[in-house]
Design an enzyme around this catalytic site. Structure first.
Site, mmCIF file in Angstrom:
data_model
loop_
_atom_site.group_PDB
_atom_site.id
_atom_site.type_symbol
_atom_site.label_atom_id
_atom_site.label_comp_id
_atom_site.label_asym_id
_atom_site.label_seq_id
_atom_site.Cartn_x
_atom_site.Cartn_y
_atom_site.Cartn_z
ATOM 1 N N ARG A 20 32.348 65.603 42.414
ATOM 2 C CA ARG A 20 32.266 64.533 43.174
ATOM 3 C C ARG A 20 33.816 64.004 43.262
ATOM 4 O O ARG A 20 34.245 63.118 44.242
ATOM 5 C CB ARG A 20 31.560 63.457 42.292
ATOM 6 C CG ARG A 20 30.190 63.659 42.284
ATOM 7 C CD ARG A 20 29.589 62.196 42.254
ATOM 8 N NE ARG A 20 29.627 61.188 41.283
ATOM 9 C CZ ARG A 20 29.025 61.134 40.263
ATOM 10 N NH1 ARG A 20 27.685 61.960 40.253
ATOM 11 N NH2 ARG A 20 29.044 60.436 39.387
ATOM 12 N N ARG A 44 21.898 56.950 32.554
ATOM 13 C CA ARG A 44 22.870 56.219 31.794
ATOM 14 C C ARG A 44 23.096 54.714 32.493
ATOM 15 O O ARG A 44 22.721 54.560 33.534
ATOM 16 C CB ARG A 44 24.417 56.959 32.451
ATOM 17 C CG ARG A 44 25.271 57.443 30.971
ATOM 18 C CD ARG A 44 26.252 58.517 31.415
ATOM 19 N NE ARG A 44 26.704 58.447 32.664
ATOM 20 C CZ ARG A 44 27.465 57.801 33.533
ATOM 21 N NH1 ARG A 44 28.258 57.011 32.752
ATOM 22 N NH2 ARG A 44 28.000 58.086 34.735
ATOM 23 N N GLU A 95 34.431 48.371 31.723
ATOM 24 C CA GLU A 95 33.102 48.832 31.936
ATOM 25 C C GLU A 95 32.831 49.981 30.761
ATOM 26 O O GLU A 95 33.838 50.739 30.460
ATOM 27 C CB GLU A 95 33.004 49.738 33.254
ATOM 28 C CG GLU A 95 31.796 50.489 33.689
ATOM 29 C CD GLU A 95 31.930 51.038 34.826
ATOM 30 O OE1 GLU A 95 32.233 50.534 36.076
ATOM 31 O OE2 GLU A 95 31.710 52.332 34.872
ATOM 32 N N ASP A 133 25.187 56.765 47.052
ATOM 33 C CA ASP A 133 25.802 55.727 47.587
ATOM 34 C C ASP A 133 25.260 54.848 48.470
ATOM 35 O O ASP A 133 24.091 55.191 49.006
ATOM 36 C CB ASP A 133 27.278 56.432 48.089
ATOM 37 C CG ASP A 133 28.303 56.985 47.152
ATOM 38 O OD1 ASP A 133 28.447 56.057 46.111
ATOM 39 O OD2 ASP A 133 28.957 57.763 47.293
HETATM 40 P P1 FAD Z 1 19.369 49.293 43.961
HETATM 41 O O1 FAD Z 1 20.668 48.682 44.582
HETATM 42 O O2 FAD Z 1 19.362 49.651 42.698
HETATM 43 O O3 FAD Z 1 17.962 48.472 44.302
HETATM 44 C C1 FAD Z 1 16.670 48.465 43.656
HETATM 45 C C2 FAD Z 1 16.179 47.328 43.257
HETATM 46 O O4 FAD Z 1 14.780 47.406 42.905
HETATM 47 C C3 FAD Z 1 16.899 46.425 42.283
HETATM 48 O O5 FAD Z 1 17.376 45.146 42.747
HETATM 49 C C4 FAD Z 1 15.634 46.221 41.109
HETATM 50 O O6 FAD Z 1 15.768 44.917 40.564
HETATM 51 C C5 FAD Z 1 14.456 46.266 42.148
HETATM 52 N N1 FAD Z 1 13.141 46.878 41.145
HETATM 53 C C6 FAD Z 1 13.192 47.735 40.215
HETATM 54 N N2 FAD Z 1 12.019 47.829 39.848
HETATM 55 C C7 FAD Z 1 11.221 46.635 40.479
HETATM 56 C C8 FAD Z 1 10.053 46.212 39.935
HETATM 57 N N3 FAD Z 1 9.245 46.886 39.235
HETATM 58 N N4 FAD Z 1 9.735 45.053 40.734
HETATM 59 C C9 FAD Z 1 10.516 44.385 41.708
HETATM 60 N N5 FAD Z 1 11.664 44.874 41.761
HETATM 61 C C10 FAD Z 1 12.247 46.004 40.963
HETATM 62 N N6 FAD Z 1 27.636 53.081 46.209
HETATM 63 C C11 FAD Z 1 28.653 53.354 47.034
HETATM 64 O O7 FAD Z 1 28.651 53.606 48.389
HETATM 65 N N7 FAD Z 1 30.090 52.907 46.651
HETATM 66 C C12 FAD Z 1 30.325 52.787 45.198
HETATM 67 O O8 FAD Z 1 31.468 52.327 45.072
HETATM 68 C C13 FAD Z 1 29.255 52.337 44.292
HETATM 69 N N8 FAD Z 1 29.556 52.048 42.889
HETATM 70 C C14 FAD Z 1 28.473 51.869 42.184
HETATM 71 C C15 FAD Z 1 28.638 51.345 40.983
HETATM 72 C C16 FAD Z 1 27.555 51.491 40.007
HETATM 73 C C17 FAD Z 1 27.956 51.241 38.410
HETATM 74 C C18 FAD Z 1 26.258 51.708 40.462
HETATM 75 C C19 FAD Z 1 25.195 51.825 39.696
HETATM 76 C C20 FAD Z 1 26.282 52.213 41.822
HETATM 77 C C21 FAD Z 1 27.276 52.323 42.606
HETATM 78 N N9 FAD Z 1 26.857 52.681 44.072
HETATM 79 C C22 FAD Z 1 28.047 52.768 44.824
HETATM 80 C C23 FAD Z 1 25.474 52.907 44.635
HETATM 81 C C24 FAD Z 1 24.899 51.789 45.050
HETATM 82 O O9 FAD Z 1 24.773 50.766 44.121
HETATM 83 C C25 FAD Z 1 23.633 52.275 45.582
HETATM 84 O O10 FAD Z 1 23.687 53.340 46.612
HETATM 85 C C26 FAD Z 1 22.674 51.266 46.089
HETATM 86 O O11 FAD Z 1 22.392 50.206 45.073
HETATM 87 C C27 FAD Z 1 21.525 51.829 46.512
HETATM 88 O O12 FAD Z 1 20.471 50.952 46.952
HETATM 89 P P2 FAD Z 1 18.858 51.089 46.406
HETATM 90 O O13 FAD Z 1 18.285 50.135 47.106
HETATM 91 O O14 FAD Z 1 18.403 52.299 46.153
HETATM 92 O O15 FAD Z 1 18.787 50.704 44.806
HETATM 93 N N1 UDP Z 2 36.122 61.607 35.656
HETATM 94 C C1 UDP Z 2 37.008 61.964 34.585
HETATM 95 N N2 UDP Z 2 38.007 61.166 34.639
HETATM 96 C C2 UDP Z 2 38.467 60.127 35.506
HETATM 97 C C3 UDP Z 2 37.418 59.895 36.579
HETATM 98 C C4 UDP Z 2 36.405 60.778 36.723
HETATM 99 O O1 UDP Z 2 36.964 62.771 33.937
HETATM 100 O O2 UDP Z 2 39.385 59.587 35.483
HETATM 101 C C5 UDP Z 2 34.924 62.689 35.855
HETATM 102 C C6 UDP Z 2 33.983 62.102 35.053
HETATM 103 O O3 UDP Z 2 33.112 63.084 34.300
HETATM 104 C C7 UDP Z 2 32.968 61.434 36.208
HETATM 105 C C8 UDP Z 2 33.140 62.526 37.227
HETATM 106 O O4 UDP Z 2 34.545 62.942 37.091
HETATM 107 O O5 UDP Z 2 31.772 61.289 35.921
HETATM 108 C C9 UDP Z 2 32.766 61.822 38.544
HETATM 109 O O6 UDP Z 2 33.702 60.826 39.020
HETATM 110 P P1 UDP Z 2 33.481 59.656 39.797
HETATM 111 O O7 UDP Z 2 34.439 58.663 40.055
HETATM 112 O O8 UDP Z 2 32.475 59.795 40.836
HETATM 113 O O9 UDP Z 2 32.284 59.006 38.341
HETATM 114 P P2 UDP Z 2 31.235 57.648 38.479
HETATM 115 O O10 UDP Z 2 31.849 56.893 37.893
HETATM 116 O O11 UDP Z 2 30.901 57.447 39.756
HETATM 117 O O12 UDP Z 2 30.240 58.499 37.656
#
Ligand code: FAD
Ligand code: UDP
Length: 380
Positions: free
Chosen positions: A175, A253, A307, A357
């Site tokens: 990634r 996770r 985080e 994403d």
């Molecule tokens: P979600 O956003 O998870 O939405 C699912 C929803 O379903 C939630 O609101 C939940 O409450 C609801 N739900 C679940 N079960 C139930 C139930 N039983 N009843 C009612 N409601 C329920 N994407 C990017 O493009 N760029 C980024 O930089 C990026 N950073 C991220 C960082 C983190 C920490 C995480 C976790 C994700 C990140 N993503 C990022 C991914 C992005 O958040 C997801 O692509 C997007 O949220 C996916 O949308 P989704 O609708 O599939 O799921």
């Molecule tokens: N990673 C790492 N050091 C960094 C950034 C990323 O070792 O400073 C590794 C880590 O294992 C991570 C993976 O690269 O899970 C992919 O990176 P990404 O930024 O996509 O991580 P995410 O936070 O989305 O898991």
């Protein structure tokens, strides 16, 4: 409940997957859609809010950077928001030094003095051992070499996954782009940026159609029994929970976030800084004001978010699928069962047990609508 009876389709989850499906069904297929979400806001994990004292938009679940090469997705999302021209850059702190990440010519020249050209960098990368590539550690060393692996990857990965990198799949490291030039951007997609007026305004604009109703603080499993046989359900919650965990719990996770307002204009000089040593325990710090340099903020204040990563228990928010071979075996059983269900479609990150994403979640929702739902709802 009236809102259930009135709906043609129930969408479970107001994340980008659910919002996209609901928007398409209401505005193109003229269907009445009820969205339910157990949280108190729409937007799923891409939710954000304005922290009042600083005026900084905080991404509740960690920085969300929008990026895509998909023209169709870009055209679709541009109906609801404009984007600023933010390009994401990440820096890594290791043993008191700041490096550019992903690994690029600048990073390599800091670690291997004398490497100053693209060709030298490419030769260096090609010289790393490429024999055994079947686990995270050997793959990472083959890509960036042992020195960079020990500086940026090993400890960070152990903190993030709480697993020996030798026991993690090699794909995780793929990634991370690795560059031989001085491009320090995290993503190289054609379209990148952050929504000008914030994620919340974008998400609200997707569901303004009066045929869409939204029920927050509502768990699907509390209302499931009231859904009629002819109503369609689009389920974006965890797939294992839908089936009562009968084949076991899928591994995820989760993250813990510590947010604080700090009384300085600029805390770390960039939106995301990774902490690649064993100590501190957090993996990265987000400082959201850098995502929108075009905005004005309260002087002398910024918001930072630390985080921390750990295994998710049953009551934690699932964020990243761990995807061990046991997980994949369970998932196949759930998928087989899901395929038998007539009026229920599974989608999104949790419903498919896939890291998606935002642009991928939106693309996959558009495909589900075009390939299945548009037909399934015709003539209903
Ligand atoms: P979600 O956003 O998870 O939405 C699912 C929803 O379903 C939630 O609101 C939940 O409450 C609801 N739900 C679940 N079960 C139930 C139930 N039983 N009843 C009612 N409601 C329920 N994407 C990017 O493009 N760029 C980024 O930089 C990026 N950073 C991220 C960082 C983190 C920490 C995480 C976790 C994700 C990140 N993503 C990022 C991914 C992005 O958040 C997801 O692509 C997007 O949220 C996916 O949308 P989704 O609708 O599939 O799921
Ligand atoms: N990673 C790492 N050091 C960094 C950034 C990323 O070792 O400073 C590794 C880590 O294992 C991570 C993976 O690269 O899970 C992919 O990176 P990404 O930024 O996509 O991580 P995410 O936070 O989305 O898991």
């Amino acid at each position: 409940m009236e809102w259930i009876r009135e709906a043609d389709v129930i969408v479970v989850g107001a994340g980008f997957f659910g919002l996209t499906v609901a928007e398409r069904l209401a505005s193109e297929s003229q269907k009445r859609v009820a969205i339910v979400d157990s949280r108190d806001h729409i937007g799923g994990n891409a939710h954000s809010y304005i922290e009042a004292s600083s005026q900084v938009e905080v991404h509740t679940y960690g920085s969300h950077l929008f990026h895509t090469n998909n023209e169709k997705v870009w055209k679709y999302v541009s109906k609801f928001t404009e984007f600023n021209n933010y390009q994401h850059r990440v820096f890594a702190i290791s043993r008191g030094e700041v490096f550019s990440l992903p690994v690029n010519l600048q990073t390599l020249s800091q670690l291997y003095p004398g490497i100053t050209t693209v060709e030298q960098a490419a030769q260096l990368l090609a010289s790393f051992p490429k024999d055994e590539l079947n686990n995270f550690e050997s793959k990472a060393i083959s890509l960036v070499g042992e020195i960079a692996y020990n500086r940026f990857i090993k400890n960070y990965t152990e903190k993030q996954w709480q697993t020996n990198p030798r026991d993690l799949p090699a794909e995780i490291i793929s990634r991370l782009p690795i560059r031989t030039n001085l491009d320090g951007r995290y993503f190289s997609d054609k379209y990148q940026g952050l929504p000008m007026d914030g994620y919340q305004k974008w998400q609200e604009k997707m569901v303004t159609d009066e045929k869409i109703s939204i029920q927050l603080n509502t768990d699907f499993f509390d209302i499931q029994s009231q859904i009629g046989k002819n109503q369609l359900v689009i389920y974006t919650g965890p797939i294992d929970r839908y089936f009562g965990y009968k084949y076991g719990v899928l591994g995820w996770r989760t993250l813990d976030f510590e947010t604080e307002v700090v009384e300085v204009d600029d805390y770390q000089g960039n939106s995301v800084v990774n902490y690649c040593d064993e100590i501190p325990e957090y993996t990265r710090i987000h400082e959201f004001k850098h995502l929108h340099p075009e905005r004005s903020y309260t002087a002398g204040k910024t918001v930072i978010m630390k985080e921390f990563s750990r295994f998710a228990g049953k009551t934690d928010d699932p964020y990243y699928p761990i995807n061990t071979s046991e997980d994949r075996a369970k998932l196949n059983k759930y998928r087989e069962e899901a395929a038998q269900l007539k009026n229920v479609y599974f989608g999104g990150r949790l419903g498919t047990y896939q890291y998606l994403d935002m642009h991928m979640a939106i693309a996959s929702a558009l495909s589900l609508y075009e390939n299945e739902l548009r037909l399934a709802t015709t003539g209903q």
